[in-house]
Motif scaffolding. Structure first.
Motif, short mmCIF file in Angstrom:
data_model
loop_
_atom_site.label_atom_id
_atom_site.label_comp_id
_atom_site.label_asym_id
_atom_site.label_seq_id
_atom_site.Cartn_x
_atom_site.Cartn_y
_atom_site.Cartn_z
N ILE A 85 29.95 25.10 11.19
CA ILE A 85 29.29 25.79 10.09
C ILE A 85 27.82 25.40 10.12
O ILE A 85 27.44 24.41 10.76
CB ILE A 85 29.92 25.45 8.72
N GLY A 86 26.98 26.17 9.48
CA GLY A 86 25.57 25.85 9.48
C GLY A 86 24.84 26.50 8.32
O GLY A 86 25.35 27.41 7.66
N PHE A 87 23.64 26.01 8.08
CA PHE A 87 22.78 26.58 7.05
C PHE A 87 21.33 26.28 7.38
O PHE A 87 21.01 25.31 8.07
CB PHE A 87 23.14 26.04 5.65
N ALA A 88 20.46 27.15 6.91
CA ALA A 88 19.02 26.92 7.03
C ALA A 88 18.62 25.89 5.98
O ALA A 88 18.99 26.01 4.82
CB ALA A 88 18.25 28.22 6.83
N ASP A 89 17.88 24.89 6.42
CA ASP A 89 17.44 23.82 5.52
C ASP A 89 16.05 24.20 5.00
O ASP A 89 15.06 24.07 5.72
CB ASP A 89 17.40 22.49 6.27
N TYR A 90 16.00 24.70 3.77
CA TYR A 90 14.75 25.16 3.20
C TYR A 90 13.91 24.01 2.67
O TYR A 90 14.44 23.00 2.23
CB TYR A 90 15.02 26.19 2.09
N GLU A 147 11.07 29.00 2.69
CA GLU A 147 10.79 28.83 4.12
C GLU A 147 11.62 27.67 4.68
O GLU A 147 11.57 26.55 4.17
CB GLU A 147 9.30 28.53 4.31
N PRO A 148 12.38 27.91 5.75
CA PRO A 148 13.21 26.84 6.32
C PRO A 148 12.40 25.88 7.17
O PRO A 148 11.44 26.27 7.83
CB PRO A 148 14.23 27.59 7.17
N GLU A 149 12.77 24.61 7.12
CA GLU A 149 12.16 23.59 7.98
C GLU A 149 12.98 23.37 9.24
O GLU A 149 12.45 23.00 10.28
CB GLU A 149 12.04 22.26 7.23
N ARG A 150 14.28 23.54 9.13
CA ARG A 150 15.20 23.31 10.24
C ARG A 150 16.52 23.98 9.89
O ARG A 150 16.68 24.50 8.80
CB ARG A 150 15.41 21.80 10.46
N ALA A 151 17.44 23.90 10.81
CA ALA A 151 18.81 24.31 10.54
C ALA A 151 19.68 23.07 10.59
O ALA A 151 19.35 22.11 11.30
CB ALA A 151 19.28 25.33 11.57
N PHE A 152 20.73 23.06 9.82
CA PHE A 152 21.75 22.01 9.94
C PHE A 152 23.01 22.64 10.49
O PHE A 152 23.48 23.67 10.00
CB PHE A 152 22.05 21.35 8.58
N LEU A 153 23.56 22.02 11.52
CA LEU A 153 24.81 22.46 12.14
C LEU A 153 25.83 21.36 11.94
O LEU A 153 25.54 20.18 12.15
CB LEU A 153 24.60 22.73 13.62
N ILE A 154 27.02 21.74 11.49
CA ILE A 154 28.07 20.77 11.20
C ILE A 154 29.32 21.14 11.98
O ILE A 154 29.85 22.24 11.81
CB ILE A 154 28.38 20.73 9.69
N ASP A 155 29.75 20.23 12.84
CA ASP A 155 31.01 20.41 13.56
C ASP A 155 32.12 19.82 12.69
O ASP A 155 32.19 18.60 12.50
CB ASP A 155 30.95 19.73 14.93
N VAL A 156 32.95 20.69 12.17
CA VAL A 156 33.98 20.29 11.22
C VAL A 156 35.12 19.59 11.96
O VAL A 156 35.66 20.10 12.93
CB VAL A 156 34.52 21.51 10.44
N VAL A 157 35.46 18.40 11.48
CA VAL A 157 36.55 17.60 12.04
C VAL A 157 37.83 17.84 11.24
O VAL A 157 38.92 17.95 11.79
CB VAL A 157 36.19 16.10 12.03
N GLY A 158 37.70 17.91 9.92
CA GLY A 158 38.85 18.08 9.06
C GLY A 158 38.47 18.69 7.74
O GLY A 158 37.29 18.73 7.37
N PHE A 159 39.48 19.20 7.04
CA PHE A 159 39.24 19.76 5.71
C PHE A 159 40.49 19.64 4.88
O PHE A 159 41.59 19.40 5.38
CB PHE A 159 38.78 21.23 5.80
N ASP A 160 40.31 19.82 3.58
CA ASP A 160 41.42 19.71 2.64
C ASP A 160 41.16 20.63 1.46
O ASP A 160 40.06 20.62 0.89
CB ASP A 160 41.54 18.25 2.16
N TRP A 161 42.15 21.43 1.11
CA TRP A 161 42.12 22.22 -0.12
C TRP A 161 42.72 21.37 -1.23
O TRP A 161 43.77 20.77 -1.04
CB TRP A 161 42.95 23.49 0.04
N ASN A 162 42.07 21.34 -2.37
CA ASN A 162 42.59 20.57 -3.50
C ASN A 162 43.26 21.46 -4.53
O ASN A 162 42.92 22.64 -4.67
CB ASN A 162 41.48 19.78 -4.19
N CYS A 163 44.16 20.85 -5.27
CA CYS A 163 44.84 21.56 -6.35
C CYS A 163 43.87 21.77 -7.51
O CYS A 163 42.84 21.10 -7.61
CB CYS A 163 46.06 20.77 -6.80
N PRO A 164 44.20 22.72 -8.42
CA PRO A 164 43.27 23.04 -9.51
C PRO A 164 43.25 22.05 -10.66
O PRO A 164 42.46 22.21 -11.59
CB PRO A 164 43.79 24.40 -9.98
#
Length: 199
Positions: A85-90, A147-164
């Motif tokens: 996943i990634g996003f522009a770092d503003y 205006e973005p300064e950089r991009a952040f890229l994240i290599d996802v290792v794990g995830f978890d959905w939580n209950c409400p």
């Protein structure tokens, strides 16, 4: 709950407390099926793309956790590969705490909330900044004035959905306007009808 997330986040101390609380057996069964990675599906990608903010935790060189809120237009955080996943770092306040932390230790934890529907997604992964103009341009949100300064890229290792449980529903101004629009329309029709009858 995804297996790699469990293996990564459940240390010996957590397992001992689960044992004492009587919940260890069910978590042990989940952990037993661990694969190489928790793969993001379209369900996670759609949830990620619908968010307009998230919280990202990193660790300082002295071992202190740092949590930063990131916000932007819905879709500013997106899946850009099977498990990336990634996003522009503003440009922001120029403290560079997250960027500096990630230069020393690339591990991050993200918390993504959907308050109206009482859902949350937790992600862990390895993050790095990119100054590549093409990468930054690909992650920019058209029409967003920052205006973005950089991009952040994240290599996802794990995830978890939580209950409400314990998630209090909260709504943005746009969500409230959308939910109340039929009532406002009906009120306008009633006012017009009353004016017509009185006129």
């Amino acid at each position: 709950m995804a297996q790699v997330y469990l293996h990564t986040m459940f240390g010996n101390g957590a397992r001992a407390m689960q044992e004492a609380a009587g919940s260890r057996a069910s978590y042990a069964r989940m952990e037993a099926n661990a694969g190489a990675a928790d793969m993001l599906t379209d369900r996670e990608a759609d949830f990620i793309a619908a968010r307009d903010s998230f919280y990202m935790a990193s660790v300082s060189e002295d071992g202190w956790p740092y949590v930063q809120h990131r916000g932007g237009p819905a879709g500013f955080l997106r899946r850009i590969g099977d498990n990336r996943i990634g996003f522009a770092d503003y440009r922001g306040n120029r403290q560079y705490l997250s960027a500096a932390n990630l230069a020393a230790d690339d591990r991050v934890s993200l918390f993504l909330m959907d308050y109206p529907n009482r859902r949350r997604l937790k992600l862990i992964g390895h993050a790095h900044g990119s100054d590549d103009p093409a990468t930054i341009a690909a992650l920019m949100t058209p029409g967003y004035g920052a205006e973005p300064e950089r991009a952040f890229l994240i290599d996802v290792v794990g995830f978890d959905w939580n209950c409400p449980q314990h998630i209090t529903p909260r709504f943005t101004q746009k969500e409230i306007e959308r939910l109340t629009a039929p009532l406002v329309d009906e009120l306008d029709r009633l006012r017009a009808r009353i004016a017509e009858l009185e006129g």
